[in-house]
Design a protein around this motif. Structure first.
Motif, mmCIF file in Angstrom:
data_model
loop_
_atom_site.group_PDB
_atom_site.id
_atom_site.type_symbol
_atom_site.label_atom_id
_atom_site.label_comp_id
_atom_site.label_asym_id
_atom_site.label_seq_id
_atom_site.Cartn_x
_atom_site.Cartn_y
_atom_site.Cartn_z
ATOM 1 N N SER A 187 -3.172 3.819 -3.222
ATOM 2 C CA SER A 187 -2.976 2.572 -3.967
ATOM 3 C C SER A 187 -2.871 1.391 -3.016
ATOM 4 C CB SER A 187 -1.706 2.659 -4.819
ATOM 5 O OG SER A 187 -1.410 1.414 -5.421
ATOM 6 N N MET A 188 -3.531 0.290 -3.387
ATOM 7 C CA MET A 188 -3.445 -0.951 -2.623
ATOM 8 C C MET A 188 -3.346 -2.120 -3.589
ATOM 9 S SD MET A 188 -6.168 -2.744 0.006
ATOM 10 C CE MET A 188 -7.318 -3.112 -1.321
ATOM 11 N N GLN A 231 -1.439 5.081 6.200
ATOM 12 C CA GLN A 231 -1.294 6.130 5.185
ATOM 13 C C GLN A 231 -2.281 5.911 4.039
ATOM 14 O OE1 GLN A 231 2.919 5.638 4.481
ATOM 15 N NE2 GLN A 231 3.438 7.439 5.718
ATOM 16 N N TYR A 232 -2.466 4.651 3.665
ATOM 17 C CA TYR A 232 -3.449 4.366 2.620
ATOM 18 C C TYR A 232 -4.864 4.681 3.110
ATOM 19 C CZ TYR A 232 -6.551 1.789 -0.452
ATOM 20 O OH TYR A 232 -7.577 1.451 -1.293
ATOM 21 N N THR A 258 0.840 -1.199 0.000
ATOM 22 C CA THR A 258 0.000 0.000 0.000
ATOM 23 C C THR A 258 0.872 1.245 0.000
ATOM 24 O OG1 THR A 258 -0.100 0.150 2.417
ATOM 25 C CG2 THR A 258 -1.816 -1.146 1.333
ATOM 26 N N ASP A 259 0.328 2.296 -0.567
ATOM 27 C CA ASP A 259 0.854 3.645 -0.393
ATOM 28 C C ASP A 259 -0.328 4.590 -0.585
ATOM 29 O OD1 ASP A 259 0.474 3.958 -3.163
ATOM 30 O OD2 ASP A 259 2.526 3.329 -3.590
ATOM 31 N N ALA A 260 -0.076 5.869 -0.559
ATOM 32 C CA ALA A 260 -1.178 6.827 -0.652
ATOM 33 C C ALA A 260 -1.969 6.609 -1.939
ATOM 34 C CB ALA A 260 -0.640 8.251 -0.590
ATOM 35 N N SER A 281 -5.521 8.285 3.063
ATOM 36 C CA SER A 281 -5.699 8.822 1.712
ATOM 37 C C SER A 281 -7.099 8.537 1.181
ATOM 38 C CB SER A 281 -4.656 8.227 0.763
ATOM 39 O OG SER A 281 -4.915 6.855 0.496
ATOM 40 N N PRO A 325 2.251 2.029 6.478
ATOM 41 C CA PRO A 325 1.726 2.137 5.111
ATOM 42 C C PRO A 325 0.231 1.850 5.020
ATOM 43 C CG PRO A 325 3.108 0.175 5.355
ATOM 44 C CD PRO A 325 3.307 0.995 6.580
#
Length: 560
Positions: free
Chosen positions: A368-369, A489-490, A364-366, A493, A486
């Motif tokens: 996106s998974m 953070q996701y 995951t990131d901001a 977002s 992470p």
């Protein structure tokens, strides 16, 4: 501290301290020599210095430093005269089949310690051999100085069973862990183990007699197998250890557990056959992942035998539950049961290949998974056939998902797609998946893959590529890791949240990304597991607690 550990020896006989001074004539005793085992249980607690340091770290990490200060103050008050650099311990041997706790407290002068406790215990009496006697309420504790240790027991004769050098028995566990327990099951006489099993069996039979309803037989079969496994564990366990350490130096909490079976037993055979194997899915173990799961181990025939019984009984119970549903027709219950049976048969057939090899990865990131899963199975074609059968059975049902089979191939793996509309009122789900959830399924000759969402297909293909070149066995049977930062953070977002923001802020000052790790390894005739809660995870919990406290204060006009 001495009074605290004396309390662990209760309940005891109600002999007063003065009565304890009266010698017992030989004719008044039974004349029989007591049968005493080595300690069945050993409990250790870290030194006062160690505990103070660790609690200071933990309370600070959780954002509640005042509790660490309170512990330090109380420790200083109640441990005067105690060696604060050494652990304390409790040994529990069996004397004529009865547990007799022995407490070990590090102090070079127990008389001085007892003098400070006179307000709570009254003055100590001294017997001819130097043994001290104190009364705690209606109970009596016997205390003897052994070198630089005080030995406490509820019966005078039990003091003779204390080790001459307590440090040699408890120092390792007491240093490694803040609290630890070791059980030596083979010190329990067979007659007592059999009696324990008999009591458990009696309770089980009584519970089963009260079990009614249509599913009583399947429930009994399932419980019977569980009872048989419990009996096996009690009779064939050699050693069990659990230890917890708040590691201030490493800035983490560690929970260790180990288990060994008696060599030559069926239980030992099960564990002896459980070894790490080369894995087709080790690519999931990577730094920076939000989470991953990896398992690669051989499976013994005995394990397969037990699994078969468990699965068969679980299927019976599931069928009974389905049969009671008022939302399914009789034919639908039959169809669902058929699918469950096919899945169970495939799982058991995979076990019968003698191995478990699987991996799952979440990135995951901001904004996106990505999630992908892969596993060895005995027959990938049968897995595809089961999904196709489910699709056929769901045809014509309202809100049924849509299926597309044999859409493409990649690396010898056939690709399929399942998609379903997300209800309009599921706003949070739509923020993650959009209007439609798309699940990609891949089936190879002896493999199955799953990717959640179109954005995860490349990750699944990476997993397929990695499976073509299995990696040599590691030391681990299984490993699970979750990194909270992470994921938060996701989540932030997707939808902003004050509590999540507070946890992210706390994690930004931590040594790790909020790590929770579980690792299992094979040892001779057994298994060892470790759970690690990283500094970041503790600080994230502290951040959430502080946010909740602030909201409560706001609601109560500044008052908790």
């Amino acid at each position: 501290m001495l009074a605290t550990f004396a309390a662990t020896l209760l309940p005891v006989n109600s002999l007063s301290a003065q009565e304890a001074l009266t010698p017992v004539a030989p004719s008044e005793s039974s004349g029989a020599v007591a049968t005493t085992t080595e300690p069945v249980v050993i409990v250790t607690i870290g030194s006062v210095n160690q505990l103070t340091q660790d609690f200071n770290y933990l309370s600070g990490a959780l954002g509640q430093p005042q509790f660490g200060g309170m512990f330090a103050m109380m420790a200083g008050t109640f441990t005067q005269g105690v060696d604060t650099s050494k652990p304390v311990g409790i040994l529990v041997p069996l004397v004529d089949g009865t547990p007799e706790p022995i407490a070990l407290v590090p102090t070079a002068d127990v008389k001085t310690v007892l003098k400070r406790l006179e307000a709570q215990t009254g003055p100590a009496d001294e017997l001819d051999d130097g043994t001290l006697v104190v009364a705690i309420g209606a109970n009596t504790i016997f205390i003897r100085q052994v070198g630089n240790w005080a030995v406490l027991a509820r019966n005078r004769s039990v003091l003779d069973q204390a080790p001459a050098d307590p440090a040699s028995l408890i120092s390792e566990m007491g240093t490694d862990y803040d609290i630890a327990v070791r059980l030596d099951m083979q010190q329990v006489p067979p007659a007592i183990r059999d009696a324990l099993i008999g009591q458990l069996r009696q309770g089980f039979d009584q519970a089963m007699e009260r079990q009614g309803g249509d599913d009583a037989e399947s429930a009994r079969d399932y419980a019977e197998q569980s009872m048989a496994q419990l009996e096996q564990v009690i009779s064939q366990t050699d050693d069990l250890m659990i230890g917890v350490d708040i590691d201030a130096t490493g800035r983490r909490i560690v929970v260790d557990a180990s288990f060994t079976a008696i060599p030559g037993t069926k239980l030992a055979t099960i564990y002896a056959a459980q070894k790490p194997i080369p894995s087709a899915y080790s690519m999931v173990v990577r730094d920076g992942a939000a989470a991953y799961m990896h398992a690669a181990a051989s499976i013994s025939p005995e394990t397969i035998e037990q699994a078969r019984g468990s699965v068969e009984n679980a299927i019976k119970m599931a069928s009974n539950v389905l049969g009671k549903s008022d939302k399914l027709s009789e034919s639908e219950v039959g169809e669902a049961t058929e699918v469950i049976n096919r899945i169970a048969d495939l799982v058991l057939a995979s076990y019968e290949e003698g191995k478990l090899d699987a991996g799952a990865l979440l990135l995951t990131d901001a904004g996106s998974m990505k999630f992908a899963f892969g596993s060895f199975i005995a027959d990938g074609g049968e897995a595809a056939s089961i999904v196709k059968d489910i699709a056929n059975k769901l045809q014509g049902h309202r809100d049924a998902p849509r299926f597309e089979f044999d859409r493409d191939t990649y690396g010898g793996v056939t690709m399929h797609l399942v998609e379903a509309e997300v209800p309009a009122d599921e706003d949070e789900v739509r923020k993650v998946f959009g209007d439609t959830v798309r699940v990609h399924i891949g089936t190879g000759e002896k493999s199955v893959y799953v990717a959640l969402g179109d954005q995860s297909v490349d990750l699944m293909k990476e997993m397929i590529d990695g499976a073509a070149s299995p990696v040599a066995a590691s030391d681990d049977l299984a490993r699970i890791e979750l990194n909270l930062l992470p994921i938060l953070q996701y989540a932030q977002s997707v939808e902003s949240n004050d509590a999540i923001a507070s946890m992210i802020d706390a994690l930004s000052r931590a040594d790790d990304a909020g790590t929770l790790r579980v690792v299992s390894k094979a040892i001779d005739n057994g298994q060892r597991s470790r759970i690690v809660l990283g500094d970041g995870l503790l600080r994230a919990i502290g951040g959430a607690v502080r946010e909740a406290q602030m909201k409560k204060m706001q609601q109560n006009n500044g008052q908790f």
